[in-house]
Each structure stands twice: as C-alpha cells, then as structure tokens.
Design a protein around this motif. Structure first.
Motif, PDB file in Angstrom:
ATOM      1  N   GLY A 218       0.836  -1.196   0.000  1.00 24.63           N
ATOM      2  CA  GLY A 218       0.000   0.000   0.000  1.00 24.63           C
ATOM      3  C   GLY A 218       0.867   1.240   0.000  1.00 24.63           C
ATOM      4  O   GLY A 218       2.078   1.180  -0.199  1.00 24.63           O
ATOM      5  N   ARG A 219       0.235   2.396   0.261  1.00 22.28           N
ATOM      6  CA  ARG A 219       0.949   3.663   0.167  1.00 22.28           C
ATOM      7  C   ARG A 219       1.715   4.010   1.443  1.00 22.28           C
ATOM      8  O   ARG A 219       2.701   4.740   1.413  1.00 22.28           O
ATOM      9  CB  ARG A 219      -0.043   4.788  -0.167  1.00 22.28           C
ATOM     10  N   GLU A 220       1.256   3.480   2.601  1.00 18.92           N
ATOM     11  CA  GLU A 220       1.895   3.814   3.865  1.00 18.92           C
ATOM     12  C   GLU A 220       3.225   3.081   4.021  1.00 18.92           C
ATOM     13  O   GLU A 220       3.401   1.973   3.519  1.00 18.92           O
ATOM     14  CB  GLU A 220       0.976   3.472   5.041  1.00 18.92           C
ATOM     15  N   THR A 221       4.134   3.706   4.780  1.00 18.60           N
ATOM     16  CA  THR A 221       5.471   3.127   4.949  1.00 18.60           C
ATOM     17  C   THR A 221       5.452   1.850   5.791  1.00 18.60           C
ATOM     18  O   THR A 221       6.413   1.096   5.771  1.00 18.60           O
ATOM     19  CB  THR A 221       6.400   4.148   5.615  1.00 18.60           C
ATOM     20  N   GLY A 222       4.402   1.575   6.531  1.00 18.16           N
ATOM     21  CA  GLY A 222       4.335   0.370   7.343  1.00 18.16           C
ATOM     22  C   GLY A 222       4.110  -0.900   6.552  1.00 18.16           C
ATOM     23  O   GLY A 222       4.242  -2.002   7.103  1.00 18.16           O
ATOM     24  N   ASN A 223       3.795  -0.793   5.274  1.00 17.95           N
ATOM     25  CA  ASN A 223       3.577  -1.972   4.447  1.00 17.95           C
ATOM     26  C   ASN A 223       4.900  -2.623   4.056  1.00 17.95           C
ATOM     27  O   ASN A 223       5.944  -1.979   4.040  1.00 17.95           O
ATOM     28  CB  ASN A 223       2.804  -1.582   3.178  1.00 17.95           C
ATOM     29  N   ASP A 224       4.842  -3.892   3.702  1.00 16.32           N
ATOM     30  CA  ASP A 224       6.044  -4.564   3.203  1.00 16.32           C
ATOM     31  C   ASP A 224       6.479  -3.958   1.874  1.00 16.32           C
ATOM     32  O   ASP A 224       7.653  -3.696   1.653  1.00 16.32           O
ATOM     33  CB  ASP A 224       5.769  -6.066   3.029  1.00 16.32           C
ATOM     34  N   ILE A 225       5.502  -3.772   0.979  1.00 16.85           N
ATOM     35  CA  ILE A 225       5.771  -3.143  -0.314  1.00 16.85           C
ATOM     36  C   ILE A 225       5.069  -1.787  -0.340  1.00 16.85           C
ATOM     37  O   ILE A 225       3.848  -1.718  -0.173  1.00 16.85           O
ATOM     38  CB  ILE A 225       5.267  -4.020  -1.479  1.00 16.85           C
ATOM     39  N   VAL A 226       5.821  -0.726  -0.500  1.00 21.34           N
ATOM     40  CA  VAL A 226       5.265   0.629  -0.525  1.00 21.34           C
ATOM     41  C   VAL A 226       5.195   1.098  -1.972  1.00 21.34           C
ATOM     42  O   VAL A 226       6.222   1.176  -2.661  1.00 21.34           O
ATOM     43  CB  VAL A 226       6.125   1.601   0.312  1.00 21.34           C
ATOM     44  N   VAL A 227       3.980   1.395  -2.436  1.00 21.99           N
ATOM     45  CA  VAL A 227       3.762   1.868  -3.809  1.00 21.99           C
ATOM     46  C   VAL A 227       3.316   3.323  -3.724  1.00 21.99           C
ATOM     47  O   VAL A 227       2.210   3.617  -3.260  1.00 21.99           O
ATOM     48  CB  VAL A 227       2.705   1.014  -4.530  1.00 21.99           C
ATOM     49  N   ARG A 234      -3.819   3.523   1.606  1.00 30.27           N
ATOM     50  CA  ARG A 234      -2.784   3.399   2.636  1.00 30.27           C
ATOM     51  C   ARG A 234      -2.479   1.926   2.942  1.00 30.27           C
ATOM     52  O   ARG A 234      -1.332   1.533   3.016  1.00 30.27           O
ATOM     53  CB  ARG A 234      -3.219   4.133   3.906  1.00 30.27           C
ATOM     54  N   GLN A 235      -3.518   1.140   3.192  1.00 29.98           N
ATOM     55  CA  GLN A 235      -3.383  -0.320   3.278  1.00 29.98           C
ATOM     56  C   GLN A 235      -4.189  -0.880   2.121  1.00 29.98           C
ATOM     57  O   GLN A 235      -5.409  -1.024   2.208  1.00 29.98           O
ATOM     58  CB  GLN A 235      -3.888  -0.855   4.609  1.00 29.98           C
ATOM     59  N   HIS A 236      -3.521  -1.166   1.031  1.00 35.83           N
ATOM     60  CA  HIS A 236      -4.228  -1.437  -0.215  1.00 35.83           C
ATOM     61  C   HIS A 236      -4.658  -2.901  -0.356  1.00 35.83           C
ATOM     62  O   HIS A 236      -5.835  -3.197  -0.597  1.00 35.83           O
ATOM     63  CB  HIS A 236      -3.352  -1.050  -1.413  1.00 35.83           C
ATOM     64  N   ALA A 237      -3.738  -3.821  -0.221  1.00 32.63           N
ATOM     65  CA  ALA A 237      -4.056  -5.240  -0.452  1.00 32.63           C
ATOM     66  C   ALA A 237      -2.975  -6.100   0.189  1.00 32.63           C
ATOM     67  O   ALA A 237      -2.006  -5.590   0.770  1.00 32.63           O
ATOM     68  CB  ALA A 237      -4.156  -5.536  -1.950  1.00 32.63           C
ATOM     69  N   ARG A 238      -3.160  -7.391   0.105  1.00 27.51           N
ATOM     70  CA  ARG A 238      -2.167  -8.314   0.646  1.00 27.51           C
ATOM     71  C   ARG A 238      -2.248  -9.645  -0.083  1.00 27.51           C
ATOM     72  O   ARG A 238      -3.276  -9.980  -0.682  1.00 27.51           O
ATOM     73  CB  ARG A 238      -2.378  -8.527   2.147  1.00 27.51           C
TER      74      ARG A 238
END
Length: 300
Positions: A218-227, A234-238
């Motif tokens: 997702g867009r937030e820095t807390g995600n594994d993959i930041v797009v 912000r939390q897009h998918a998994r």
C-alpha cells in the motif's frame, strides 16, 4: 413450553484479537480482518439452519433448533477462522458459548448473557457449553466434548439434576477435534509448509511461506511493499498463504488489478481470489498501463 421450543439453543461467538490488530495495523485494516471472520461465521450459521442471526462489530448471535446443530455450526466457524493466517504476527481466533434458550428463567436476553459469560470465562479458540445443554446432546456429540484442560480424553458429563434441586451452574466444556479433523489439519499444515511464492517490486524481492504467510502492500510506509501512487490506498491489499494456497485480498478504494499468464486482466475490489502460478498486480491501476509499478509474483 413444548419440548421442541425448550430444546432451541443460542450461540454467542466473538472474534478475539481485533484490538491488538488495530493497534498494530490501524482500525480500518483490523476491521476488515474481523469482518472477514464474521462473514465466514455467518455462512456457517446459515448452513446449519441458524435463525435470528445478529451480526455485530466483533460478535455474532444465532438461534438453532437443536444442540447438535448449534455445536456443529460453532465447530465449523472455529475451523474457518483458524484457516485465516496471522497478520503481522497476530492471529484472530473465535470464542463461542452455546446455551439453551430457556436458560435464565425466560427473561429477555438472559440466555445471551449466559452464553456471553461462558465466552468471557473461556480461553481463546474455545467452544464452551452450559451444563443444561449437555443433557440433550446426541451420544456422538457428547463424545466430542472434553474438559478444556483434559483435551486428551472426554470429560464425564454431569448428571441431570433431581426435580427438587436447583440446576447446576454453567460448566464450560470444550468441543474437541476428532481424529479425522486432526489428520486433515496436519496435512494442510504440511502442504502449507512446503509452498513458497516469490514476489518482486522495483528490484526488491520477498518470499511468502509458512514462516511469513502474509505480504502487505500500500501507500503507507508500514507496508512490506510501498507503492507511491495517489491511486493506491494506505493499506491497499495483501497476499496470503492459507491452507497451502495463495490468495490476493483487496481492502482498497480503487481495487487491485490482477493480470495472470493466460488470463485477461480483472479487478478485485473488497474481495479475494486465489492466485495462479505467475502474474502481476496493479494497486489501483491497470497493469497494462503501468507495468513498471506492478508487483510481480511467481510460485517457487
């Protein structure tokens, strides 16, 4: 009250772990995870002819015509919730309490309060039943009941009270897995342990396996993959590894586009789908329009 009415049962089940998940991932992502659990639980209740279904923020209440149906529904709910992988190391689990609707002296809401009290007094991932309910279970269901601290052997059921005696207090008993279920669970765990998926994005690589069953993007820095794209939530998918298979789950505003080899591109929005062997994922945009920002995946 006739015998059929007196044998009706009430099931109260909640999802534990949502608060810890909200602290770690945020309320929106935690709410989506709990909602997925409740959707699975609702389908189980309907499959066993549950009625008066009441789905709340993190709990479900349903009525069943007999005790066996209520316990079978609770058992399947637990298995469906167990099948969901942990998120950021946090596992959501089900707690359930089953009682006779006639318990509590017929006062409005008394049976639900008793079932909820069983849930509060039990360990996570446990199905508890009242003493009165054990008296009307079929022999096969009785054999599946055991004390929560003696899962290796069935617990003796309490005797029915004499007419002059007050009914005994509710005694939580745990609905145990039978041998076939345990063997199936072990086979699923082995299959999951052997599967891997490799994911790549802009020169970086990740592996999804039994040790790391979830990959967030997702867009937030807390995600594994930041797009970094305005169309990305912000939390897009998994991507999740579940029961030996990999799934794409979307929780975004604009949807997630999936392009797999040999298949046309399609959009997954507020839903999930199984992944094939190889493909690309676009967060909020078509893979064909922006391949450079697409997430690539392939089974190892």
């Amino acid at each position: 009250m006739n015998e059929r009415a007196s044998n009706r049962c009430l099931l109260y089940a909640d999802v534990a772990g949502g608060l810890r998940l909200a602290v770690k991932l945020g309320e929106a992502e935690a709410g989506y995870a709990v909602e997925r659990c409740l959707n699975r639980m609702s389908r189980c209740a309907e499959a066993y002819s549950g009625s008066a279904l009441d789905v709340r923020a993190d709990a479900l209440v349903a009525s069943f015509a007999d005790a066996d149906s209520a316990l079978l529904a609770a058992r399947e709910m637990r298995e469906r919730v167990r099948a969901l992988p942990p998120m950021s190391g946090i596992k959501l689990v089900l707690r359930a309490g089953v009682v006779l609707e006639s318990e509590g002296g017929g006062e409005a809401g008394a049976a639900e309060k008793l079932a909820a009290a069983l849930v509060e007094g039990s360990n996570p991932d446990t199905i508890s039943v009242s003493t009165e309910l054990t008296q009307i279970l079929s022999p096969s269901m009785r054999r599946m009941l055991g004390k929560a601290d003696e899962a290796s052997s069935p617990a003796p059921l309490p005797p029915a009270p004499e007419p002059s005696e007050a009914p005994p207090p509710a005694a939580p008993l745990e609905l145990r897995q039978d041998a076939a279920q345990e063997a199936q669970a072990q086979a699923q765990a082995q299959a999951q342990a052997q599967r891997q998926m490799r994911v790549s994005f802009r020169g970086q690589n990740w592996v999804i396996d039994a040790a790391h069953p979830t990959l967030l993007f997702g867009r937030e820095t807390g995600n594994d993959i930041v797009v970094s794209d305005p169309r990305v939530s912000r939390q897009h998918a998994r991507i999740e590894l579940r029961n030996g298979s990999f799934y794409l789950a979307d929780s975004s505003t604009n949807g997630t586009y999936l392009l797999e080899e040999g298949s046309p591109e399609h959009c997954v929005k507020r839903d999930e789908c199984a992944l094939s062997e190889k493909g690309h994922i676009g967060c909020g945009f078509s893979v064909a329009d922006n391949m450079s920002d697409a997430v690539a995946f392939a089974l190892d």
